[in-house]
Write an enzyme that holds these catalytic residues in place. Sequence first.
Site, PDB file in Angstrom:
ATOM      1  N   ASN A  10       0.858  -1.189   0.000  1.00  0.00           N
ATOM      2  CA  ASN A  10       0.000   0.000   0.000  1.00  0.00           C
ATOM      3  C   ASN A  10       0.895   1.240   0.000  1.00  0.00           C
ATOM      4  O   ASN A  10       1.454   1.603   1.027  1.00  0.00           O
ATOM      5  CB  ASN A  10      -0.894  -0.042   1.249  1.00  0.00           C
ATOM      6  CG  ASN A  10      -1.782   1.187   1.352  1.00  0.00           C
ATOM      7  OD1 ASN A  10      -1.859   1.990   0.424  1.00  0.00           O
ATOM      8  ND2 ASN A  10      -2.470   1.322   2.485  1.00  0.00           N
ATOM      9  N   LYS A  12       0.053   4.277  -0.485  1.00  0.00           N
ATOM     10  CA  LYS A  12      -0.626   5.486   0.044  1.00  0.00           C
ATOM     11  C   LYS A  12      -0.371   6.677  -0.876  1.00  0.00           C
ATOM     12  O   LYS A  12      -0.326   6.514  -2.093  1.00  0.00           O
ATOM     13  CB  LYS A  12      -0.197   5.725   1.496  1.00  0.00           C
ATOM     14  CG  LYS A  12      -0.380   4.465   2.355  1.00  0.00           C
ATOM     15  CD  LYS A  12      -0.275   4.701   3.826  1.00  0.00           C
ATOM     16  CE  LYS A  12      -0.465   3.387   4.561  1.00  0.00           C
ATOM     17  NZ  LYS A  12      -0.530   3.520   6.007  1.00  0.00           N
ATOM     18  N   HIS A  88      -9.929   1.163   4.688  1.00  0.00           N
ATOM     19  CA  HIS A  88      -8.655   1.427   5.363  1.00  0.00           C
ATOM     20  C   HIS A  88      -8.890   2.430   6.494  1.00  0.00           C
ATOM     21  O   HIS A  88      -9.683   3.361   6.353  1.00  0.00           O
ATOM     22  CB  HIS A  88      -7.615   1.973   4.372  1.00  0.00           C
ATOM     23  CG  HIS A  88      -6.238   1.993   4.962  1.00  0.00           C
ATOM     24  ND1 HIS A  88      -5.836   2.997   5.820  1.00  0.00           N
ATOM     25  CD2 HIS A  88      -5.207   1.125   4.867  1.00  0.00           C
ATOM     26  CE1 HIS A  88      -4.599   2.734   6.212  1.00  0.00           C
ATOM     27  NE2 HIS A  88      -4.190   1.606   5.650  1.00  0.00           N
ATOM     28  N   GLU A  90      -7.311   4.895   7.518  1.00  0.00           N
ATOM     29  CA  GLU A  90      -7.099   6.314   7.182  1.00  0.00           C
ATOM     30  C   GLU A  90      -8.327   6.879   6.465  1.00  0.00           C
ATOM     31  O   GLU A  90      -8.664   8.055   6.634  1.00  0.00           O
ATOM     32  CB  GLU A  90      -5.825   6.458   6.339  1.00  0.00           C
ATOM     33  CG  GLU A  90      -4.577   6.252   7.208  1.00  0.00           C
ATOM     34  CD  GLU A  90      -3.369   5.673   6.489  1.00  0.00           C
ATOM     35  OE1 GLU A  90      -3.334   5.676   5.245  1.00  0.00           O
ATOM     36  OE2 GLU A  90      -2.456   5.196   7.187  1.00  0.00           O
ATOM     37  N   GLU A 153      -5.858  -4.692  10.735  1.00  0.00           N
ATOM     38  CA  GLU A 153      -4.846  -3.654  10.913  1.00  0.00           C
ATOM     39  C   GLU A 153      -5.178  -2.844  12.165  1.00  0.00           C
ATOM     40  O   GLU A 153      -5.966  -1.893  12.099  1.00  0.00           O
ATOM     41  CB  GLU A 153      -4.840  -2.711   9.708  1.00  0.00           C
ATOM     42  CG  GLU A 153      -4.520  -3.377   8.400  1.00  0.00           C
ATOM     43  CD  GLU A 153      -3.953  -2.365   7.403  1.00  0.00           C
ATOM     44  OE1 GLU A 153      -2.783  -2.501   7.041  1.00  0.00           O
ATOM     45  OE2 GLU A 153      -4.678  -1.448   7.010  1.00  0.00           O
ATOM     46  N   GLY A 159       1.817   2.659  10.694  1.00  0.00           N
ATOM     47  CA  GLY A 159       2.736   3.780  10.496  1.00  0.00           C
ATOM     48  C   GLY A 159       3.413   4.244  11.770  1.00  0.00           C
ATOM     49  O   GLY A 159       4.014   5.309  11.815  1.00  0.00           O
ATOM     50  N   SER A 190       2.933  -1.783  10.585  1.00  0.00           N
ATOM     51  CA  SER A 190       4.379  -1.763  10.837  1.00  0.00           C
ATOM     52  C   SER A 190       5.049  -3.115  10.583  1.00  0.00           C
ATOM     53  O   SER A 190       6.007  -3.468  11.272  1.00  0.00           O
ATOM     54  CB  SER A 190       4.674  -1.255  12.251  1.00  0.00           C
ATOM     55  OG  SER A 190       4.189   0.075  12.390  1.00  0.00           O
TER      56      SER A 190
END
Length: 231
Positions: A10, A12, A88, A90, A153, A159, A190
């Site tokens: 990913n 991003k 996701h 985010e 996740e 991150g 991570s």
Amino acid sequence: MPKHLLIAANWKMNPAPAGFDTPDSPYRPRTDVDVVVFPTFLDLEKCIGAGLVTGGQWGDPKPSGAATGDISMAMLKDMGCSSVLCGHSERRKYHHEDNAFVAEQVQAALDVGLMPIACIGETEEERSAGKEKEIVQRQLSALPDGVTVIAYEPVWAIGTGKNATPEQVENMHAFIRTLRPSARLLYGGSLNEKNAQELLALRDVDGALVGGASLKAASFRGIIGVAGDLC
Ligand code: PGA
């Protein structure tokens, strides 16, 4: 028993990493491990052109219409994508996408023949309150039956350089497996070339969704190498 792992990169809001299209690129499809890359929309075409198996980082459930700045699942499919990320954290956080919307995305992706990777996971506060399974169960129960790939996740591990421990990952994946027995379960948060072995080897881990460590070809090559050894 050897595994058949799926490793997703990913990228991003970052350009395609240097070396993504070289002959020995670690992002290329292979026979032992399923590799899928998720570039920005701007880089989709060149990744597809380079022969990579590619997915969209997002897609709207509607096929077309008045939605400035958006792109649909159908458009991703027409372009040559094979997959799409849905839900996701985010997107859930910064774009207020809720379980109902994520379910619509997953269904729309399935309807056009894309493989949705549905992302779920609890926040740090939810885990501290002992609610991680309740949250994950709620996110899972909103998903359509047809979903075949789920990425767990934990938000606090994304991150942050703070990956979940093997015990935490196996515990949650085993729980998810009881609720969605036929789905492939990816871990994300991570994951890198150093911790990949202990996480990918876990019984209920069928692959990984990799952010930061997928942006450097050398790190990603290390992860793919570990995955290949397990397959
Ligand atoms: P990370 O991101 O590997 O940088 O933690 C994972 C993700 O957001 O999919």
